[in-house]
Design an enzyme around this catalytic site. Structure first.
Site, PDB file in Angstrom:
ATOM      1  N   GLY A  12      44.721  47.632  38.912  1.00 35.77           N
ATOM      2  CA  GLY A  12      44.875  46.906  37.440  1.00 35.77           C
ATOM      3  C   GLY A  12      46.213  46.365  37.176  1.00 35.77           C
ATOM      4  CB  SER A  14      46.205  41.142  37.450  1.00 34.30           C
ATOM      5  OG  SER A  14      45.074  41.902  36.850  1.00 34.30           O
ATOM      6  NE  ARG A  15      43.045  40.604  33.155  1.00 34.45           N
ATOM      7  CZ  ARG A  15      42.385  41.131  32.435  1.00 34.45           C
ATOM      8  NH1 ARG A  15      42.494  41.365  31.185  1.00 34.45           N
ATOM      9  NH2 ARG A  15      41.284  41.857  33.127  1.00 34.45           N
ATOM     10  CG  ASP A  63      34.693  47.393  41.797  1.00 34.41           C
ATOM     11  OD1 ASP A  63      35.219  48.271  41.198  1.00 34.41           O
ATOM     12  OD2 ASP A  63      33.513  46.994  41.476  1.00 34.41           O
ATOM     13  CB  VAL A  64      39.353  50.918  41.463  1.00 39.05           C
ATOM     14  CG1 VAL A  64      40.698  50.338  41.733  1.00 39.05           C
ATOM     15  CG2 VAL A  64      38.830  50.814  39.934  1.00 39.05           C
ATOM     16  CG  ASN A  90      46.632  50.432  34.557  1.00 37.96           C
ATOM     17  OD1 ASN A  90      47.147  50.769  33.418  1.00 37.96           O
ATOM     18  ND2 ASN A  90      46.290  49.006  34.752  1.00 37.96           N
ATOM     19  CB  SER A 142      42.329  56.628  26.660  1.00 40.25           C
ATOM     20  OG  SER A 142      42.198  56.090  25.167  1.00 40.25           O
ATOM     21  CE1 TYR A 155      38.642  52.973  28.393  1.00 37.31           C
ATOM     22  CE2 TYR A 155      39.112  54.350  26.063  1.00 37.31           C
ATOM     23  CZ  TYR A 155      39.635  53.627  27.383  1.00 37.31           C
ATOM     24  OH  TYR A 155      40.893  53.183  27.406  1.00 37.31           O
ATOM     25  CB  ILE A 188      48.491  49.558  24.292  1.00 33.69           C
ATOM     26  CG1 ILE A 188      48.665  51.022  24.320  1.00 33.69           C
ATOM     27  CG2 ILE A 188      49.518  48.891  24.905  1.00 33.69           C
ATOM     28  CD1 ILE A 188      49.805  51.791  23.668  1.00 33.69           C
TER      29      ILE A 188
HETATM   30  P1  NAP Z   1      43.214  45.144  30.457  1.00 35.38           P
HETATM   31  O1  NAP Z   1      44.379  44.298  29.791  1.00 35.38           O
HETATM   32  O2  NAP Z   1      41.934  44.674  30.029  1.00 35.38           O
HETATM   33  O3  NAP Z   1      43.398  44.924  32.043  1.00 35.38           O
HETATM   34  C1  NAP Z   1      42.684  45.750  32.929  1.00 35.38           C
HETATM   35  C2  NAP Z   1      43.169  45.733  34.199  1.00 35.38           C
HETATM   36  O4  NAP Z   1      42.402  46.433  35.252  1.00 35.38           O
HETATM   37  C3  NAP Z   1      43.366  44.146  34.726  1.00 35.38           C
HETATM   38  O5  NAP Z   1      44.237  44.174  35.617  1.00 35.38           O
HETATM   39  C4  NAP Z   1      42.017  44.043  35.777  1.00 35.38           C
HETATM   40  O6  NAP Z   1      42.008  43.120  36.716  1.00 35.38           O
HETATM   41  C5  NAP Z   1      41.661  45.738  36.283  1.00 35.38           C
HETATM   42  N1  NAP Z   1      40.537  45.982  36.436  1.00 35.38           N
HETATM   43  C6  NAP Z   1      39.427  45.846  35.696  1.00 35.38           C
HETATM   44  N2  NAP Z   1      38.399  46.573  36.479  1.00 35.38           N
HETATM   45  C7  NAP Z   1      38.768  46.769  37.735  1.00 35.38           C
HETATM   46  C8  NAP Z   1      38.038  47.241  38.789  1.00 35.38           C
HETATM   47  N3  NAP Z   1      36.768  47.447  38.756  1.00 35.38           N
HETATM   48  N4  NAP Z   1      38.959  47.422  39.880  1.00 35.38           N
HETATM   49  C9  NAP Z   1      40.040  46.996  39.776  1.00 35.38           C
HETATM   50  N5  NAP Z   1      40.978  46.532  38.785  1.00 35.38           N
HETATM   51  C10 NAP Z   1      40.084  46.503  37.702  1.00 35.38           C
HETATM   52  O7  NAP Z   1      43.448  46.673  30.137  1.00 35.38           O
HETATM   53  P2  NAP Z   1      44.633  47.461  29.575  1.00 35.38           P
HETATM   54  O8  NAP Z   1      44.731  47.510  27.899  1.00 35.38           O
HETATM   55  O9  NAP Z   1      45.926  47.088  30.181  1.00 35.38           O
HETATM   56  O10 NAP Z   1      44.399  48.935  29.922  1.00 35.38           O
HETATM   57  C11 NAP Z   1      45.047  49.235  31.231  1.00 35.38           C
HETATM   58  C12 NAP Z   1      44.731  51.129  31.235  1.00 35.38           C
HETATM   59  O11 NAP Z   1      44.929  51.669  29.938  1.00 35.38           O
HETATM   60  C13 NAP Z   1      43.108  51.132  31.423  1.00 35.38           C
HETATM   61  O12 NAP Z   1      42.877  52.334  32.191  1.00 35.38           O
HETATM   62  C14 NAP Z   1      42.805  51.606  30.025  1.00 35.38           C
HETATM   63  O13 NAP Z   1      41.607  52.161  29.623  1.00 35.38           O
HETATM   64  C15 NAP Z   1      43.996  52.329  29.398  1.00 35.38           C
HETATM   65  N6  NAP Z   1      44.152  52.292  27.941  1.00 35.38           N
HETATM   66  C16 NAP Z   1      44.441  51.178  27.421  1.00 35.38           C
HETATM   67  C17 NAP Z   1      44.468  51.369  25.991  1.00 35.38           C
HETATM   68  C18 NAP Z   1      44.828  50.030  25.259  1.00 35.38           C
HETATM   69  O14 NAP Z   1      44.810  50.088  23.940  1.00 35.38           O
HETATM   70  N7  NAP Z   1      44.877  48.792  25.571  1.00 35.38           N
HETATM   71  C19 NAP Z   1      44.520  52.589  25.142  1.00 35.38           C
HETATM   72  C20 NAP Z   1      44.404  53.748  26.024  1.00 35.38           C
HETATM   73  C21 NAP Z   1      44.391  53.533  27.555  1.00 35.38           C
HETATM   74  P3  NAP Z   1      41.876  41.493  36.563  1.00 35.38           P
HETATM   75  O15 NAP Z   1      42.997  40.943  35.630  1.00 35.38           O
HETATM   76  O16 NAP Z   1      41.659  41.247  37.932  1.00 35.38           O
HETATM   77  O17 NAP Z   1      40.601  41.489  35.841  1.00 35.38           O
END
Ligand code: NAP
Length: 247
Positions: A12, A14-15, A63-64, A90, A142, A155, A188
């Site tokens: 994950g 990319s973003r 897809d992981v 991630n 998380s 989740y 975040i």
């Molecule tokens: P995000 O902006 O939605 O980005 C998600 C990333 O995961 C993207 O790179 C996406 O790829 C990839 N992804 C989604 N489904 C996938 C799959 N089936 N196989 C491979 N890659 C996949 O999320 P984020 O906020 O950066 O979150 C990253 C991690 O931190 C996650 O595990 C999330 O649960 C955790 N987290 C986030 C927060 C928060 O507040 N944001 C808080 C706690 C924990 P594409 O770009 O190709 O779609």
């Protein structure tokens, strides 16, 4: 490929948080195999930014939750770089709803991506790292996996599960020079939380002692530290990056 550089697999990447982690690792001289689900434009942008920082970058779409996709990711990383020193699990998704409205599909999908996807990569990385007798594994959990959250039973269960994976594998692999830790971000600012309305964001902010939402870079800094030499004596830990939400 540049010699004597460490190699990381980041899922994950990319973003959002994953991209920030890739950039921080690239800054620290690490080459990258970056997995993403399907957003080619975002993945290309991450690759270009990491290359500007001097990293060799391999992008692998997959897809992981599918073991065969993870297998292809690690095969490609080994073919290109010869080793995998660091794994950052991630990739993650949300499918929020109160339990009375949550479909079984939405429960299953979140568990498949967040928990089973993490296990898939742990299994494949372990095989490589045990042979190397070296590895640094960081699983992104998380604050919700520890505290729970209404509307996130799927989740929260997946992220609590990631902590169980972390502690179990830390015990299994410690004797092989491999550390396994978990980073637990709070709220975040990424695409994942952008969907929250202003009202919810303000309400969340009130629960954060440091009075702001976190940035992806806040999570990346700790993740890169855990991936580096300074963290050699840290394993089996869950470290919170949440502005003090959980203490
Ligand atoms: P995000 O902006 O939605 O980005 C998600 C990333 O995961 C993207 O790179 C996406 O790829 C990839 N992804 C989604 N489904 C996938 C799959 N089936 N196989 C491979 N890659 C996949 O999320 P984020 O906020 O950066 O979150 C990253 C991690 O931190 C996650 O595990 C999330 O649960 C955790 N987290 C986030 C927060 C928060 O507040 N944001 C808080 C706690 C924990 P594409 O770009 O190709 O779609």
């Amino acid at each position: 490929m540049k010699e004597n550089k460490k190699t990381a697999v980041v899922t994950g990447g990319s973003r959002g948080i994953g991209r920030a982690i890739c950039l921080e690792l690239a800054k620290q001289g690490v080459n990258l195999a970056i997995n993403y689900a399907g957003n080619q434009k975002a993945a290309d942008e991450t690759r270009a930014a990491c290359e500007r920082l001097g990293a060799d970058v391999l992008l692998v779409r997959g897809d992981v939750s599918r073991f065969e996709d993870c297998n292809a990711l690690f095969d490609a990383a080994i073919q290109r770089f010869g080793r995998v020193d660091i794994l950052v699990n991630n990739a993650g998704i949300t499918r929020d709803n109160l339990i009375l409205r949550m479909s079984e599909q939405d429960f299953n999908r979140v568990i498949e991506v967040n928990l089973k996807g993490t296990w898939n990569c742990l299994k494949l990385a372990s095989k490589i790292m045990v042979k190397q007798r070296y590895g640094r594994i960081i699983n992104i959990s998380s604050v919700v996996g520890v505290m729970g959250n209404a509307g996130q039973t799927n989740y929260a269960a997946s992220k609590a599960g990631v902590i169980g994976l972390t502690r179990s594998l830390a015990r299994e692999l410690a004797s092989r020079g491999i550390t396994v830790n978990s980073v637990a971000p709070g709220y975040i600012e990424t695409d994942m939380t952008a969907a929250l309305g202003d009202e919810i964001r303000e309400a969340v902010k009130k629960t954060i002692p440091l009075q702001r939402l976190g940035q992806a870079e806040d999570v990346a800094a700790l993740t890169a530290f855990l991936a580096g030499d300074g963290a050699a004596y840290i394993t089996g830990q869950v470290i919170h990056v949440d502005g003090g939400m959980y203490m």
